[in-house]
Write a protein that holds these residues in place. Structure first.
Motif, mmCIF file in Angstrom:
data_model
loop_
_atom_site.group_PDB
_atom_site.id
_atom_site.type_symbol
_atom_site.label_atom_id
_atom_site.label_comp_id
_atom_site.label_asym_id
_atom_site.label_seq_id
_atom_site.Cartn_x
_atom_site.Cartn_y
_atom_site.Cartn_z
ATOM 1 N N VAL A 181 10.655 -4.530 1.961
ATOM 2 C CA VAL A 181 12.004 -3.958 1.944
ATOM 3 C C VAL A 181 12.516 -3.691 3.355
ATOM 4 O O VAL A 181 13.726 -3.732 3.602
ATOM 5 C CB VAL A 181 12.032 -2.656 1.104
ATOM 6 C CG1 VAL A 181 11.383 -1.497 1.844
ATOM 7 C CG2 VAL A 181 13.461 -2.289 0.720
ATOM 8 N N ALA A 182 11.604 -3.442 4.299
ATOM 9 C CA ALA A 182 12.019 -3.172 5.685
ATOM 10 C C ALA A 182 11.753 -4.337 6.618
ATOM 11 O O ALA A 182 12.336 -4.399 7.709
ATOM 12 C CB ALA A 182 11.284 -1.936 6.209
ATOM 13 N N GLY A 183 10.897 -5.259 6.217
ATOM 14 C CA GLY A 183 10.464 -6.311 7.127
ATOM 15 C C GLY A 183 11.546 -7.251 7.601
ATOM 16 O O GLY A 183 11.417 -7.897 8.652
ATOM 17 N N ASP A 184 12.646 -7.331 6.838
ATOM 18 C CA ASP A 184 13.724 -8.243 7.247
ATOM 19 C C ASP A 184 14.719 -7.590 8.203
ATOM 20 O O ASP A 184 15.579 -8.262 8.768
ATOM 21 C CB ASP A 184 14.468 -8.799 6.024
ATOM 22 C CG ASP A 184 14.809 -7.727 5.002
ATOM 23 O OD1 ASP A 184 14.518 -6.544 5.271
ATOM 24 O OD2 ASP A 184 15.360 -8.061 3.936
ATOM 25 N N SER A 185 14.600 -6.274 8.418
ATOM 26 C CA SER A 185 15.563 -5.577 9.274
ATOM 27 C C SER A 185 15.676 -6.175 10.679
ATOM 28 O O SER A 185 16.787 -6.434 11.160
ATOM 29 C CB SER A 185 15.200 -4.086 9.382
ATOM 30 O OG SER A 185 15.468 -3.413 8.189
ATOM 31 N N PRO A 186 14.551 -6.396 11.400
ATOM 32 C CA PRO A 186 14.674 -6.946 12.756
ATOM 33 C C PRO A 186 15.328 -8.325 12.769
ATOM 34 O O PRO A 186 16.053 -8.664 13.705
ATOM 35 C CB PRO A 186 13.223 -7.022 13.253
ATOM 36 C CG PRO A 186 12.455 -6.114 12.365
ATOM 37 C CD PRO A 186 13.140 -6.144 11.042
ATOM 38 N N GLN A 187 15.052 -9.107 11.723
ATOM 39 C CA GLN A 187 15.592 -10.462 11.703
ATOM 40 C C GLN A 187 17.095 -10.461 11.432
ATOM 41 O O GLN A 187 17.832 -11.301 11.942
ATOM 42 C CB GLN A 187 14.849 -11.306 10.661
ATOM 43 C CG GLN A 187 13.338 -11.323 10.841
ATOM 44 C CD GLN A 187 12.918 -11.496 12.292
ATOM 45 O OE1 GLN A 187 13.446 -12.357 13.007
ATOM 46 N NE2 GLN A 187 11.977 -10.667 12.746
ATOM 47 N N THR A 202 22.551 -11.329 13.449
ATOM 48 C CA THR A 202 23.916 -10.888 13.739
ATOM 49 C C THR A 202 24.223 -11.011 15.228
ATOM 50 O O THR A 202 25.346 -11.362 15.615
ATOM 51 C CB THR A 202 24.125 -9.437 13.276
ATOM 52 O OG1 THR A 202 23.080 -8.610 13.783
ATOM 53 C CG2 THR A 202 24.154 -9.337 11.767
ATOM 54 N N ALA A 203 23.219 -10.745 16.078
ATOM 55 C CA ALA A 203 23.425 -10.891 17.523
ATOM 56 C C ALA A 203 23.615 -12.357 17.906
ATOM 57 O O ALA A 203 24.441 -12.686 18.764
ATOM 58 C CB ALA A 203 22.253 -10.293 18.282
ATOM 59 N N GLN A 204 22.855 -13.241 17.254
ATOM 60 C CA GLN A 204 22.919 -14.669 17.589
ATOM 61 C C GLN A 204 24.204 -15.329 17.111
ATOM 62 O O GLN A 204 24.700 -16.262 17.740
ATOM 63 C CB GLN A 204 21.709 -15.382 16.967
ATOM 64 C CG GLN A 204 20.381 -15.017 17.611
ATOM 65 C CD GLN A 204 19.196 -15.460 16.767
ATOM 66 O OE1 GLN A 204 19.366 -16.087 15.715
ATOM 67 N NE2 GLN A 204 17.990 -15.122 17.214
ATOM 68 N N THR A 205 24.746 -14.850 15.999
ATOM 69 C CA THR A 205 25.928 -15.503 15.418
ATOM 70 C C THR A 205 27.243 -14.852 15.826
ATOM 71 O O THR A 205 28.318 -15.413 15.575
ATOM 72 C CB THR A 205 25.838 -15.499 13.878
ATOM 73 O OG1 THR A 205 25.663 -14.149 13.416
ATOM 74 C CG2 THR A 205 24.661 -16.341 13.401
ATOM 75 N N ALA A 206 27.183 -13.683 16.447
ATOM 76 C CA ALA A 206 28.414 -13.007 16.890
ATOM 77 C C ALA A 206 28.999 -13.734 18.103
ATOM 78 O O ALA A 206 28.271 -14.343 18.890
ATOM 79 C CB ALA A 206 28.112 -11.556 17.254
ATOM 80 N N LEU A 254 28.077 -5.836 16.420
ATOM 81 C CA LEU A 254 26.902 -5.120 15.934
ATOM 82 C C LEU A 254 27.261 -3.695 15.522
ATOM 83 O O LEU A 254 26.737 -3.174 14.533
ATOM 84 C CB LEU A 254 25.812 -5.101 17.002
ATOM 85 C CG LEU A 254 25.118 -6.447 17.263
ATOM 86 C CD1 LEU A 254 24.138 -6.318 18.419
ATOM 87 C CD2 LEU A 254 24.401 -6.930 16.020
ATOM 88 N N THR A 255 28.141 -3.061 16.282
ATOM 89 C CA THR A 255 28.560 -1.700 15.942
ATOM 90 C C THR A 255 29.223 -1.660 14.579
ATOM 91 O O THR A 255 28.923 -0.796 13.737
ATOM 92 C CB THR A 255 29.531 -1.159 17.006
ATOM 93 O OG1 THR A 255 28.871 -1.140 18.268
ATOM 94 C CG2 THR A 255 29.991 0.247 16.664
ATOM 95 N N GLY A 286 28.972 -18.225 10.130
ATOM 96 C CA GLY A 286 27.583 -17.844 10.350
ATOM 97 C C GLY A 286 27.424 -16.344 10.485
ATOM 98 O O GLY A 286 26.479 -15.749 9.942
ATOM 99 N N PHE A 287 28.355 -15.711 11.204
ATOM 100 C CA PHE A 287 28.291 -14.267 11.368
ATOM 101 C C PHE A 287 28.502 -13.569 10.036
ATOM 102 O O PHE A 287 27.819 -12.593 9.713
ATOM 103 C CB PHE A 287 29.345 -13.798 12.376
ATOM 104 C CG PHE A 287 29.360 -12.313 12.586
ATOM 105 C CD1 PHE A 287 28.425 -11.702 13.407
ATOM 106 C CD2 PHE A 287 30.296 -11.516 11.935
ATOM 107 C CE1 PHE A 287 28.418 -10.325 13.592
ATOM 108 C CE2 PHE A 287 30.306 -10.145 12.116
ATOM 109 C CZ PHE A 287 29.367 -9.547 12.951
#
Length: 391
Positions: A318-324, A329-333, A342-343, A212-213
């Motif tokens: 082009v930018a709207g998916d950035s927050p998601q 990545t936070a949820q699947t890490a 994340l780093t 998932g990550f």
């Protein structure tokens, strides 16, 4: 907007958002005054790619150094944000005094990028320290602020088209400094502030073992191949596609196209509450990839009534998916490695932007505009293949 019951005042979130906007306005300040810098440094083609890549490389280095030293955990995140905003403002302003020396300009732009690593990610950490729920929407607002900050130098340039370009750099520096000071004075440490684990490169292998990550990370990488390249080249795209535009109009439309991404970020944050982050990211990445392909047709028509709306829509998706992607990545890490994961993902993502920006700069000197922009679809296509597992 999430759980802010413990916040001392109603101005807490607006202050964080404004400070993020002000600090990240340093990002494309050099791009907004590119023609004047080119003339001062006697640069030919490739100046845009060099200046933008210097900031990106500085950001990558800053992100890794800050993580290795665990600065945001060892000192106050608010203090770190303010210091980086103030030092970034100084580095940005010094470009105005070094405009005759290419290496000095590149050094100050790289230093600005390095210090942005203490603004963009740290601002998100500060916001997260005040939220127990609704972080996805909060990230939408914060990335929206980053998008507006990135676009803002173009607006300053458009409004002050007759002013010396040095004044644009100074105005951006003042804004960034004010934002850093306001956040430090008005936003205390949040009740959910947590310490992260020490950054170790070996830990990244553990994170990437999770399917998932990997899906979320590679989707983000495809998104980054397109995003900053489009942002960096928007003024040049407008100037080449619509040669009848004045420099002031090019700056104004550049601001509008890049700033439109804030609509996608904030709107996507709300949609994610219904659709989920993966679906919102997938749809927006799909639409932005289609825009890359449609540029084969649209950019052969010298018609502002078609090109401007097309670019505005492209700017939204082009930018709207950035927050998601940040949320995914936070949820699947792995929970104990969120900071490290994340780093690494952010560092790789911005390294990809350097390759994309440099390649696009080269291809524009070899091929026509519409053919070059269509090649940006490679990123979204690969990102969609990776992301489909999470949808």
């Amino acid at each position: 907007m999430g759980d802010l019951t413990l916040a001392p005042t109603r101005y807490l979130l607006p202050t964080i958002v404004f400070s993020q906007f002000a600090g990240t306005s340093l990002w494309f300040a050099g791009n907004a005054v590119l023609p004047e810098l080119q003339a001062s440094l006697q640069l030919q083609d490739g100046a845009l790619a060099m200046l933008t890549s210097a900031v990106q490389l500085g950001f990558i280095a800053g992100t890794l150094v800050f993580a290795f030293l665990s600065l945001a955990d060892r000192v106050s995140a608010r203090l770190l944000f303010m210091l980086c905003a103030l030092l970034g403002a100084v580095a940005n302003a010094l470009v105005a005094f070094a405009a005759k020396d290419l290496y000095a300009v590149l050094l100050f732009r790289a230093l600005t990028g390095f210090l942005l690593a203490g603004i963009y990610p740290v601002g998100m950490k500060i916001a997260a320290s005040w939220y127990s729920t609704g972080l996805g929407k909060a990230i939408g607002y914060l990335v929206g602020a980053l998008v507006l900050g990135t676009a803002f130098p173009h607006l300053i340039r458009a409004l002050g088209a007759t002013l010396p370009w040095q004044h644009v750099m100074f105005a951006v520096s003042v804004l960034a400094a004010v934002g850093g000071v306001l956040l430090y004075l008005l936003v205390p440490d949040g009740p959910y502030l947590k310490k992260g684990v020490t950054f170790k490169m070996g830990n990244m292998l553990l994170a990437f073992r999770d399917l998932g990550f990997r899906s979320a990370a590679f989707g983000y990488f495809g998104h980054m191949w397109e995003l900053y390249t489009l942002w960096a080249f928007t003024p040049l795209v407008l100037a080449l596609a619509l040669p009848q535009l004045t420099p002031g109009e090019v700056s104004a439309y550049s601001f509008a196209v890049i700033a439109a991404g804030a609509v996608g970020c904030i709107g996507g944050g709300y949609l994610s509450q219904v659709w989920g982050s993966a679906r919102v990211a997938f749809v927006q990445l799909l639409l932005s990839g289609l825009c890359c392909l449609l540029s084969l047709i649209v950019f052969q028509v010298n018609a502002p009534q078609l090109l401007i709306p097309f670019l505005l829509f492209w700017g939204v998706v082009v930018a709207g998916d950035s927050p998601q992607f940040s949320a995914l990545t936070a949820q699947t890490a792995p929970p104990q490695l969120v900071g490290t994961a994340l780093t690494v993902v952010v560092a790789i993502g911005f390294a990809i932007t350097v390759v994309s920006i440099q390649l696009t700069g080269f291809l524009l000197s070899q091929f026509e505009l519409h053919h070059t922009l269509a090649l940006l679809a490679i990123g979204p296509a690969l990102g969609l293949l990776a992301l489909r597992r999470l949808v």
